[in-house]
Structures are given as C-alpha cells and as structure tokens.
Write an enzyme that holds these catalytic residues in place. Structure first.
Site, PDB file in Angstrom:
ATOM      1  N   ARG A  80       0.836  -1.191   0.000  1.00  0.00           N
ATOM      2  CA  ARG A  80       0.000   0.000   0.000  1.00  0.00           C
ATOM      3  C   ARG A  80       0.876   1.248   0.000  1.00  0.00           C
ATOM      4  NH1 ARG A  80      -1.831   0.554   4.439  1.00  0.00           N
ATOM      5  NH2 ARG A  80      -1.316  -1.428   5.428  1.00  0.00           N
ATOM      6  N   TYR A 208      -1.687  -3.421  -6.845  1.00  0.00           N
ATOM      7  CA  TYR A 208      -1.413  -4.231  -5.668  1.00  0.00           C
ATOM      8  C   TYR A 208      -2.462  -4.124  -4.549  1.00  0.00           C
ATOM      9  CZ  TYR A 208       1.053  -6.916  -2.310  1.00  0.00           C
ATOM     10  OH  TYR A 208       1.373  -7.909  -1.429  1.00  0.00           O
ATOM     11  N   LYS A 217      -9.652  -2.226   1.731  1.00  0.00           N
ATOM     12  CA  LYS A 217      -9.358  -1.092   2.613  1.00  0.00           C
ATOM     13  C   LYS A 217     -10.112   0.169   2.169  1.00  0.00           C
ATOM     14  CE  LYS A 217      -6.965  -3.780   5.010  1.00  0.00           C
ATOM     15  NZ  LYS A 217      -5.667  -4.135   5.347  1.00  0.00           N
ATOM     16  N   HIS A 237     -10.565  -2.267  11.580  1.00  0.00           N
ATOM     17  CA  HIS A 237      -9.485  -3.126  11.071  1.00  0.00           C
ATOM     18  C   HIS A 237      -9.264  -4.260  12.082  1.00  0.00           C
ATOM     19  CE1 HIS A 237      -5.047  -3.253   9.524  1.00  0.00           C
ATOM     20  NE2 HIS A 237      -5.813  -4.072   8.837  1.00  0.00           N
ATOM     21  N   SER A 259      -1.385  -3.846  10.113  1.00  0.00           N
ATOM     22  CA  SER A 259      -1.111  -4.829   9.060  1.00  0.00           C
ATOM     23  C   SER A 259       0.161  -5.615   9.371  1.00  0.00           C
ATOM     24  CB  SER A 259      -0.917  -4.122   7.719  1.00  0.00           C
ATOM     25  OG  SER A 259      -2.085  -3.426   7.367  1.00  0.00           O
ATOM     26  N   ALA A 260       0.114  -6.914   9.068  1.00  0.00           N
ATOM     27  CA  ALA A 260       1.274  -7.799   9.215  1.00  0.00           C
ATOM     28  C   ALA A 260       1.740  -7.926  10.674  1.00  0.00           C
ATOM     29  CB  ALA A 260       2.423  -7.358   8.300  1.00  0.00           C
ATOM     30  N   CYS A 261       0.800  -7.894  11.613  1.00  0.00           N
ATOM     31  CA  CYS A 261       1.112  -8.114  13.030  1.00  0.00           C
ATOM     32  C   CYS A 261       0.453  -9.390  13.541  1.00  0.00           C
ATOM     33  CB  CYS A 261       0.661  -6.937  13.882  1.00  0.00           C
ATOM     34  SG  CYS A 261       1.721  -5.499  13.750  1.00  0.00           S
ATOM     35  N   GLY A 262       0.048 -10.276  12.646  1.00  0.00           N
ATOM     36  CA  GLY A 262      -0.453 -11.582  13.092  1.00  0.00           C
ATOM     37  C   GLY A 262      -1.960 -11.694  13.245  1.00  0.00           C
ATOM     38  N   LYS A 263      -2.738 -10.828  12.594  1.00  0.00           N
ATOM     39  CA  LYS A 263      -4.197 -10.962  12.694  1.00  0.00           C
ATOM     40  C   LYS A 263      -4.659 -12.304  12.127  1.00  0.00           C
ATOM     41  CE  LYS A 263      -5.999  -7.210  10.811  1.00  0.00           C
ATOM     42  NZ  LYS A 263      -4.753  -6.458  10.529  1.00  0.00           N
ATOM     43  N   THR A 264      -4.103 -12.667  10.961  1.00  0.00           N
ATOM     44  CA  THR A 264      -4.530 -13.930  10.341  1.00  0.00           C
ATOM     45  C   THR A 264      -4.173 -15.109  11.248  1.00  0.00           C
ATOM     46  OG1 THR A 264      -4.237 -12.910   8.175  1.00  0.00           O
ATOM     47  CG2 THR A 264      -4.418 -15.303   8.223  1.00  0.00           C
ATOM     48  N   ASN A 265      -2.974 -15.086  11.821  1.00  0.00           N
ATOM     49  CA  ASN A 265      -2.581 -16.184  12.726  1.00  0.00           C
ATOM     50  C   ASN A 265      -3.502 -16.262  13.943  1.00  0.00           C
ATOM     51  OD1 ASN A 265      -0.469 -17.033  11.134  1.00  0.00           O
ATOM     52  ND2 ASN A 265       1.082 -15.848  12.238  1.00  0.00           N
ATOM     53  N   ASP A 286      -9.443  -9.711   8.982  1.00  0.00           N
ATOM     54  CA  ASP A 286      -8.900  -8.378   8.701  1.00  0.00           C
ATOM     55  C   ASP A 286      -9.862  -7.228   9.011  1.00  0.00           C
ATOM     56  OD1 ASP A 286      -6.722  -6.762   7.727  1.00  0.00           O
ATOM     57  OD2 ASP A 286      -7.766  -6.504   5.831  1.00  0.00           O
ATOM     58  N   SER A 374       4.758 -10.559   0.517  1.00  0.00           N
ATOM     59  CA  SER A 374       4.111 -11.466  -0.440  1.00  0.00           C
ATOM     60  C   SER A 374       2.837 -12.003   0.201  1.00  0.00           C
ATOM     61  CB  SER A 374       5.058 -12.597  -0.831  1.00  0.00           C
ATOM     62  OG  SER A 374       5.563 -13.257   0.306  1.00  0.00           O
ATOM     63  N   ARG A 375       1.860 -12.334  -0.642  1.00  0.00           N
ATOM     64  CA  ARG A 375       0.512 -12.608  -0.127  1.00  0.00           C
ATOM     65  C   ARG A 375      -0.086 -13.876  -0.713  1.00  0.00           C
ATOM     66  NH1 ARG A 375      -1.757  -8.874   3.816  1.00  0.00           N
ATOM     67  NH2 ARG A 375      -0.105  -7.348   4.009  1.00  0.00           N
ATOM     68  N   GLY A 500      -0.111 -20.255  19.102  1.00  0.00           N
ATOM     69  CA  GLY A 500      -1.194 -20.949  19.802  1.00  0.00           C
ATOM     70  C   GLY A 500      -1.260 -20.618  21.285  1.00  0.00           C
ATOM     71  N   ASN A 502      -1.090 -17.913  22.658  1.00  0.00           N
ATOM     72  CA  ASN A 502      -1.862 -16.698  22.915  1.00  0.00           C
ATOM     73  C   ASN A 502      -3.257 -17.019  23.445  1.00  0.00           C
ATOM     74  OD1 ASN A 502       0.288 -15.154  22.067  1.00  0.00           O
ATOM     75  ND2 ASN A 502      -0.455 -14.940  19.967  1.00  0.00           N
TER      76      ASN A 502
HETATM   77  O1  SAT Z   1      -2.678  -4.465   0.980  1.00  0.00           O
HETATM   78  S1  SAT Z   1      -3.714  -4.682   1.995  1.00  0.00           S
HETATM   79  O2  SAT Z   1      -4.137  -3.404   2.559  1.00  0.00           O
HETATM   80  O3  SAT Z   1      -4.870  -5.324   1.393  1.00  0.00           O
HETATM   81  C1  SAT Z   1      -3.135  -5.677   3.233  1.00  0.00           C
HETATM   82  C2  SAT Z   1      -2.804  -4.935   4.475  1.00  0.00           C
HETATM   83  O4  SAT Z   1      -1.921  -4.083   4.453  1.00  0.00           O
HETATM   84  O5  SAT Z   1      -3.433  -5.188   5.516  1.00  0.00           O
HETATM   85 MN    MN Z   2      -5.181  -5.350   7.121  1.00  0.00          MN
END
Ligand code: SAT
Ligand code: MN
Length: 592
Positions: A80, A208, A217, A237, A259-265, A286, A374-375, A500, A502
């Site tokens: 972004r 992207y 977003k 968010h 972003s990229a702080c482990g939300k998905t995990n 997200d 990478s995603r 885990g 957590n």
């Molecule tokens: O690029 S995105 O905004 O979709 C992913 C993120 O930064 O959370």
């Molecule tokens: Mn996000």
C-alpha cells in the site's frame, strides 16, 4: 466506441444506475472491450486461462498445489502507498490531521486526466460486489471498474462478486463506485482517492492489494467508516474469532492490530496440546463491521469472503490451518519458486528456493526469496477452522474487543480497560513498529490508533467521539483489552511464545468477561492476578513473566506525556472525555 463484449443475459440491464455510470467511464477510459463479471466459477476459469496464456500468471505444481498460481507484481508495486492515499472530503478538517487531504474538485480533475484513454487496448471489467453476507442487513454493495484481470481474480475470492450482488444493488439503489486502472504503473502517476460524501473511490497506477482491490481497505474501511459514523455503527481493522471453551461455550472476540502483526494467525489460532478441549473458529481475519444489536450487545460481521494474508512465516507449526489452506486453489503473489515449481517463502520448512519473487536465480545476497509482503489470496471456506457463522446475516455477538501492536518495549502482555470510555483511550494509544505491508521504513514505532491510522476515512478526533457514542448506546458493551505478543528482553529475545499459546491470554480475557477471573488494578488498567494467567506446561521463566506484566513507572509517564501531546494535535475535535481519561491515567501513575 467499443461495444459490450459480454452482458450475460442482460446483466448490464439489471441496474440502470450502474449501467449509466459504466457508460460514462467507458467514454472516458476508452477500453477495447467491456466485460460484466457474473462471478461464476466458469468465468474465473476462463479469466485465469487468459492470464496464463498471456504469461501474466504462472501455474504452480498442480500435483502438490492443485489450482494454485503465482502472480508477480511490478517490483515498484508491492505494498500500500499511504503517502499517495487521500481523503477528498469537502472540508479538510473533516479528513483530519490523520489523513492526506485533497480538494474533491481538484482531485477529480487530476484523476480525470489520468484516466482519460487509460484503458485503450484493454478490457474494462465491471465487478458488482457485496461486502458481507448477501442476505445481511449490515452488508453493503459496491461496483469496481478495473482494467486488471488480476484484480478480478482477487475480488472474486475476497468478496461476494457477480450477479447476486448486482441484483441486490438493483433493489437497494445505493452502491459505492470504485474506479481503478493500473495505468502505466509509474509511481509518479499513482493516487488512491476517496470521496466519502459521494461514496466513491478512484485508484490509479497500482495493481497491488489494498491499492487495487477496492472492496477491501478503500471501501470496507475508509468509505465504510465514514458511512458508519452517519449510521451509528463501526467499520474496523479487526479480526473476528470464535473461542469454544472445554465446557462447550463459544464466545466471540474482535481484535485490531496493524497490518502484518499476526491478525490472520490469531484468527486461525491452533489450541496448543497443553490446553485440551478448546476449539477456535475463524469468522474474519482483517475487517469487522460492528453494529449495536437489538439486545444491547455489539454484533459483528466480516464483510469479506477470503483472506489476503502475508505468506512469509507460514508453516505447520506457526499456523497449521493456513499451511493446509493454501495448498490448493490459492493465488500467490510475489513468492519464490522451488525446482519442483512449488511456491517458496521464508519460513517454509519444505523445499528450497530456486528463483526469488522477481524470477531471478535465488541468491541470499539479493535479499529474501519471497517479498516480505508477499501474499496469498484464498477463499475463507478453505480454512479448516472456518466458522460458518461468518455467513449468518445477523453476525456474531462480541464479548471482548482487543487492541494490540508490535512493541518490543513497554506494552505489557495484557491489560484490561476500566470502562468503555477508558477502552477508547486504550485503543487510541495503539502504537506499533512498521511492517512491510506499507511502503516505507520497517521497524519504526508509530502511533496507529485502533490500527486504523491508514484506514480511518475521517478525523480521528471525530472518530473517537463516535466510538464513545457507540459505547454509550450499548446496554451490554464488550470489555476492552490491550495485548502485546511481541515484547523482547534486553538481548532481543521474545518474552512470550506467541502463536497458539496466545490462547492462554484469550482464556483470561474471556474469564474476565464472564466475571470469573480476578485482576490487579495498575495505573494503566487491570492485569491478571498472579497465577490467574494459565502458564502450566509453558517454558517461561518467572523473570520473563514479571517483565511481561510490569508497568515501569518512569517509562509509562513518558509514554503518557507523549501520547497526550499526540492527542492534542486533534484540537477541538478531541473529545473532552479522552483528555479526562488520559489525565486520570497520569494521576494514577503519579500516585503509584
Ligand atoms: O494491501 S492490503 O491493505 O490489502 C493488506 C494490508 O496491508 O493489511
Ligand atoms: Mn489489514
């Protein structure tokens, strides 16, 4: 003028106000073809085939990764771009010091020139989409026009895209207009504009993620947060996760992290063997749309239907669910490749990289094989922990809201706000080390209130006032917590095992919500009583635990003073209640 190539049995006739707008855009951008997406599986197959044939997409090993493809974005277009993202509200004050602002007329004029003729030689795709379950009163629709087939493939996974969404728009009338063109990918001609008063978005020059998948977003956070303020709800968010305890009771929590702080995990957490009987269900990873329900509780829907997650670090021990989920029908962006044509990323435990994300022979001197941002794009239903309640039109009731950031220092493992009002202050205090998800330097601490710094569509001062108002309207508001999984000791070693484990912290949080766990009051909030955080079977020293739950007075006084300065930047928009709350924390620190 080009004629519509495909209208799928009159798809364009379903909604006149969409068709009128599309015709105007077509005239401006001059595509060779116009294609209305119906969202069918056959359509996805066909588009993917076209991209493969043109070499824009690459098939991965179909034995070990069936249905998986690799997309390599332009090397200048991998995250972004917050410095090129604008809120174009009529008044600058409405956007606030937390946003870049441009006058809407000036922005429209600038974008018009960029879009003029930008789709010549290309196909213009029309994507009707719905954010949230199609039958949910809380869902909202949009239409994205784009010249990127990669965007179409992503949006087909991330949203309810196609005919059904268009039909909802036809009955409802209103929709968010998103216009996107990859242009020539020149970073000097790249802008992401939002016109919240017109429910519209214009994005040019990037293909992207958050710059181009406009449902995510741009719509579901920036535009929706503005709409939510007008309508009395919250667009946040946040991940949403269901936690079933060994007694079989399920509670839902929503958690905000940058972003990229482990939300998905966290959303897909695997209960460790040492905590038998727990089950975890992912509702969202997200974004959460939170609505006061008729019962006085806060209810949440996940507006998305897929995950656009960070790949590096994913493996069977960090996130077994994600590891399994991305082995089929997954779109990978900017990962490396093995000699067997499998995707490869840092943290993958199988195979070795042959080429890096740029397609060069892998050489560690050039940096990582997979881009740090990478995603994977994958349907949420592929997650082994997928919670079907994600499709419930009413959403799920939220017991606790959790805020967190990536903080090497200071922020303890967990603390609880004393009240909703104090919780709004705690949420506003989120700060985090920057990550690769946004262009710019990585690892510097910046303030990121509610993890919404890049995403709040209006003045943070007004946003906090709105949070206070939503809480006041709830008879039974969720409790609010702050966590930090990322504390390190002086030697740079993580103090908490994370992943885990957590769940131990989440278990304490749920016990607090049920009124069954005690807490010690500290100047910054309530912390677990000694022994109430279950650490049985965990390899953690008493010193580490002490450090994780310490509130060093001098350092916190400094933090609160600097946070107070930050809040004052919002001037007359800052609610008095926020100042009262921070002064109360300062008073408690002084008295401690
Ligand atoms: O690029 S995105 O905004 O979709 C992913 C993120 O930064 O959370
Ligand atoms: Mn996000």
């Amino acid at each position: 003028m080009a004629t519509a190539l495909h209208t799928f049995a009159g798809l364009s006739e379903v909604s006149n106000n969409v068709a009128d707008w599309v015709a105007g855009v077509q005239q401006l951008t001059q595509p060779d073809r116009v294609y209305w997406c119906d969202g069918s599986a056959a359509e996805e197959q066909r588009l993917r085939g076209e991209l493969l044939a043109r070499g824009e997409l690459r098939e991965l090993n179909q034995k070990s990764f069936p249905g998986c493809c690799l997309y390599r974005s332009n090397p200048s277009d991998v995250a972004r771009v917050e410095h090129l993202t604008y809120i174009c509200s009529r008044s600058k004050d409405a956007a606030g010091p937390n946003n870049n602002w441009m006058d809407p007329a000036a922005a429209r004029a600038k974008m018009r020139e960029l879009f003029r003729g930008s789709m010549r030689g290309r196909t213009m795709y029309v994507l009707p989409y719905c954010m949230g379950p199609l039958d949910s009163p809380y869902a909202r629709c949009g239409v994205e026009i784009t010249d990127s087939a990669y965007v179409v493939l992503n949006m087909a996974i991330m949203t309810r895209m196609g005919r059904a969404a268009l039909e909802r728009i036809a009955t409802e009338g209103g929709f968010v207009r998103g216009l996107h063109s990859i242009g020539d990918l020149d970073p000097a001609r790249r802008f992401i504009m939002h016109y919240p008063e017109e429910l519209s978005i214009e994005s040019f020059g990037s293909g992207y993620g958050g710059n181009a998948l406009l449902g995510k977003k741009c719509h579901a956070l920036r535009i929706a947060s503005w709409q939510a303020r007008d309508e009395g709800w919250l667009a946040e968010h946040m991940l949403i996760v269901g936690l079933q305890n060994p007694r079989g009771e399920t509670h839902y929590v929503a958690a905000a992290f940058p972003s990229a702080c482990g939300k998905t995990n966290l959303a897909m957490l695997i209960p460790p063997a040492s905590l038998p009987g727990w089950k975890v269900f992912t509702i969202g990873d997200d974004i959460a749309w939170l609505q006061p329900g008729p019962d006085g509780r806060l209810w949440a829907i996940n507006p998305e239907s897929g995950y656009f997650g960070v790949v590096p670090g994913t493996n069977a021990s960090t996130n077994r669910n994600a590891d399994q989920m991305i082995r089929r029908d997954t779109l990978f962006t900017n990962v490396g490749l093995t000699a067997d044509n499998e995707p490869w990323w840092e943290g993958r435990t199988e195979g070795r990289p042959l080429t890096d994300w740029l397609g060069r022979p892998y050489n560690p001197d050039n940096g990582p094989a997979a881009h740090p941002n990478s995603r994977f794009t994958v349907a949420a239903s592929q997650n082994p922990a997928y919670g079907r309640e994600a499709e419930d039109p009413r959403g799920v009731p939220i017991s606790a809201l959790i805020f967190g950031g990536r903080r090497r220092e200071l922020a303890p493992l967990v603390y609880e706000a004393r009240s909703w009002q104090h919780g709004v202050l705690v949420g506003a205090s989120v700060a985090s080390e920057t990550t690769a998800a946004a262009a710019g330097q990585v690892g510097v601490v910046r303030r990121d209130p509610m993890a919404m710094k890049p995403f709040a569509g209006y003045n943070f001062g007004d946003y906090w006032a709105h949070w206070l108002a939503v809480g006041a309207a709830l008879k039974n508001p969720p409790r609010i917590f702050h966590v930090n999984w990322f504390r390190q000791n002086a030697a740079g070693k993580f103090l908490w095992p994370g992943f885990g484990e957590n769940l131990r912290v989440l278990a304490w949080i749920l016990d607090r919500c049920a009124g069954s766990a005690g807490a010690v009051e500290t100047p910054i909030g309530n912390m677990p009583l000694t022994g109430e955080l279950n650490t049985a079977g965990l390899d953690i020293s008493p010193e580490a635990l002490t450090e994780l739950t310490a509130v060093p007075n001098a350092a916190w006084r400094k933090e609160i003073a600097s946070f107070r300065q930050y809040l004052l930047e919002f001037g007359s928009h800052l609610p008095d209640a926020m100042l009262a709350e921070i002064d109360e924390v300062a008073r408690r620190l002084a008295a401690a």
